[in-house]
Design a protein around this motif. Structure first.
Motif, PDB file in Angstrom:
ATOM      1  N   UNK A  57       0.808  -1.218   0.000  1.00 39.05           N
ATOM      2  CA  UNK A  57       0.000   0.000   0.000  1.00 39.05           C
ATOM      3  C   UNK A  57       0.837   1.261   0.000  1.00 39.05           C
ATOM      4  N   UNK A  58       1.978   1.262   0.673  1.00 41.78           N
ATOM      5  CA  UNK A  58       2.775   2.474   0.814  1.00 41.78           C
ATOM      6  C   UNK A  58       4.252   2.183   0.546  1.00 41.78           C
ATOM      7  N   UNK A  59       4.986   3.246   0.236  1.00 44.79           N
ATOM      8  CA  UNK A  59       6.431   3.190   0.103  1.00 44.79           C
ATOM      9  C   UNK A  59       7.006   4.176   1.101  1.00 44.79           C
ATOM     10  N   UNK A  60       8.015   3.739   1.855  1.00 43.96           N
ATOM     11  CA  UNK A  60       8.614   4.553   2.908  1.00 43.96           C
ATOM     12  C   UNK A  60       9.985   5.036   2.441  1.00 43.96           C
ATOM     13  N   UNK A  61      10.207   6.344   2.526  1.00 39.54           N
ATOM     14  CA  UNK A  61      11.472   6.956   2.131  1.00 39.54           C
ATOM     15  C   UNK A  61      12.138   7.574   3.358  1.00 39.54           C
ATOM     16  N   UNK A  62      13.472   7.567   3.364  1.00 39.83           N
ATOM     17  CA  UNK A  62      14.242   8.299   4.365  1.00 39.83           C
ATOM     18  C   UNK A  62      14.837   9.503   3.640  1.00 39.83           C
ATOM     19  N   UNK A  63      14.381  10.702   4.016  1.00 43.33           N
ATOM     20  CA  UNK A  63      14.839  11.934   3.387  1.00 43.33           C
ATOM     21  C   UNK A  63      16.159  12.330   4.054  1.00 43.33           C
ATOM     22  N   UNK A  64      17.267  12.236   3.325  1.00 50.29           N
ATOM     23  CA  UNK A  64      18.577  12.443   3.924  1.00 50.29           C
ATOM     24  C   UNK A  64      18.842  13.901   4.273  1.00 50.29           C
ATOM     25  N   UNK A  65      18.219  14.848   3.577  1.00 52.20           N
ATOM     26  CA  UNK A  65      18.499  16.258   3.885  1.00 52.20           C
ATOM     27  C   UNK A  65      17.831  16.708   5.178  1.00 52.20           C
ATOM     28  N   UNK A  89       6.291   8.733   4.208  1.00 50.01           N
ATOM     29  CA  UNK A  89       5.504   7.595   3.757  1.00 50.01           C
ATOM     30  C   UNK A  89       4.537   8.088   2.682  1.00 50.01           C
ATOM     31  N   UNK A  90       4.605   7.453   1.509  1.00 52.80           N
ATOM     32  CA  UNK A  90       3.792   7.876   0.371  1.00 52.80           C
ATOM     33  C   UNK A  90       2.935   6.696  -0.075  1.00 52.80           C
ATOM     34  N   UNK A  91       1.616   6.890  -0.211  1.00 52.88           N
ATOM     35  CA  UNK A  91       0.793   5.823  -0.786  1.00 52.88           C
ATOM     36  C   UNK A  91       1.252   5.521  -2.216  1.00 52.88           C
ATOM     37  N   UNK A  92       1.263   4.262  -2.596  1.00 49.34           N
ATOM     38  CA  UNK A  92       1.791   3.864  -3.900  1.00 49.34           C
ATOM     39  C   UNK A  92       1.026   4.500  -5.060  1.00 49.34           C
ATOM     40  N   UNK A  93      -0.258   4.781  -4.873  1.00 48.75           N
ATOM     41  CA  UNK A  93      -1.008   5.397  -5.968  1.00 48.75           C
ATOM     42  C   UNK A  93      -0.593   6.840  -6.198  1.00 48.75           C
TER      43      UNK A  93
END
Length: 166
Positions: free
Chosen positions: A88-96, A102-106
């Motif tokens: 359902x979601x993709x989780x990113x680690x924002x390095x800056x 967390x972004x929904x895949x759609x």
């Protein structure tokens, strides 16, 4: 099919005469009887259309190989690392900012995502989290510039004028 063709004259007769509740129920049962499940399925499909489309898109992202865990990407010019690609979601680690996004895949199609590729078997341009040479990122605070204040001598404010009527 006979039920529908038999029901049509009944509807015309009911409209020309007075309609009782029993007659209306019989006409509705004749019309819905054999093909009613199609109407209900169509209504459910129309109501759940967005949910079905979002699930299909999420499944394509999850099963595809475009995004993998621990990939370094750029989202609208900001560096990020993919922590987890879920159904359902993709989780990113924002390095800056050292934060998790967390972004929904759609909604991934609305983001501008760039991914640099390793060319000709060369070493990746950034180490991954499991590499011993990975240090991580730190946020560097930026100090605001000092504010400049000038004292002007000999300044006289304009005279006050009254706006009230006497």
């Amino acid at each position: 099919m006979n039920e529908i063709t038999n029901a049509a004259p009944q509807v015309v007769n009911l409209l020309s005469q007075g309609v009782t509740t029993e007659q209306a129920e019989k006409v509705a049962q004749d019309l819905v009887g054999q093909y009613g499940w199609l109407i209900i399925a169509a209504l459910i499909a129309i109501l759940a259309k967005d949910m079905i489309i979002n699930f299909a898109q999420a499944l394509l992202v999850f099963m595809g190989s475009d995004f993998n865990n621990d990939d370094i990407i750029y989202i609208s010019g900001r560096q990020a690392r993919i922590v987890r690609v879920g159904i359902r979601t993709t989780c990113f680690y924002m390095t800056d900012r050292s934060s998790k996004m967390v972004v929904p895949n759609e909604q991934l199609k609305q983001l501008t995502i760039e991914k640099r590729l390793v060319q000709n078997g060369k070493v990746p341009y950034l180490p991954t989290g499991g590499d011993p040479s990975y240090v991580g990122t730190e946020e560097i605070p930026i100090q605001p510039p000092p504010m400049e204040v000038k004292v002007v001598e000999g300044y006289k404010p304009p005279p006050k004028t009254s706006t009230r009527k006497r």
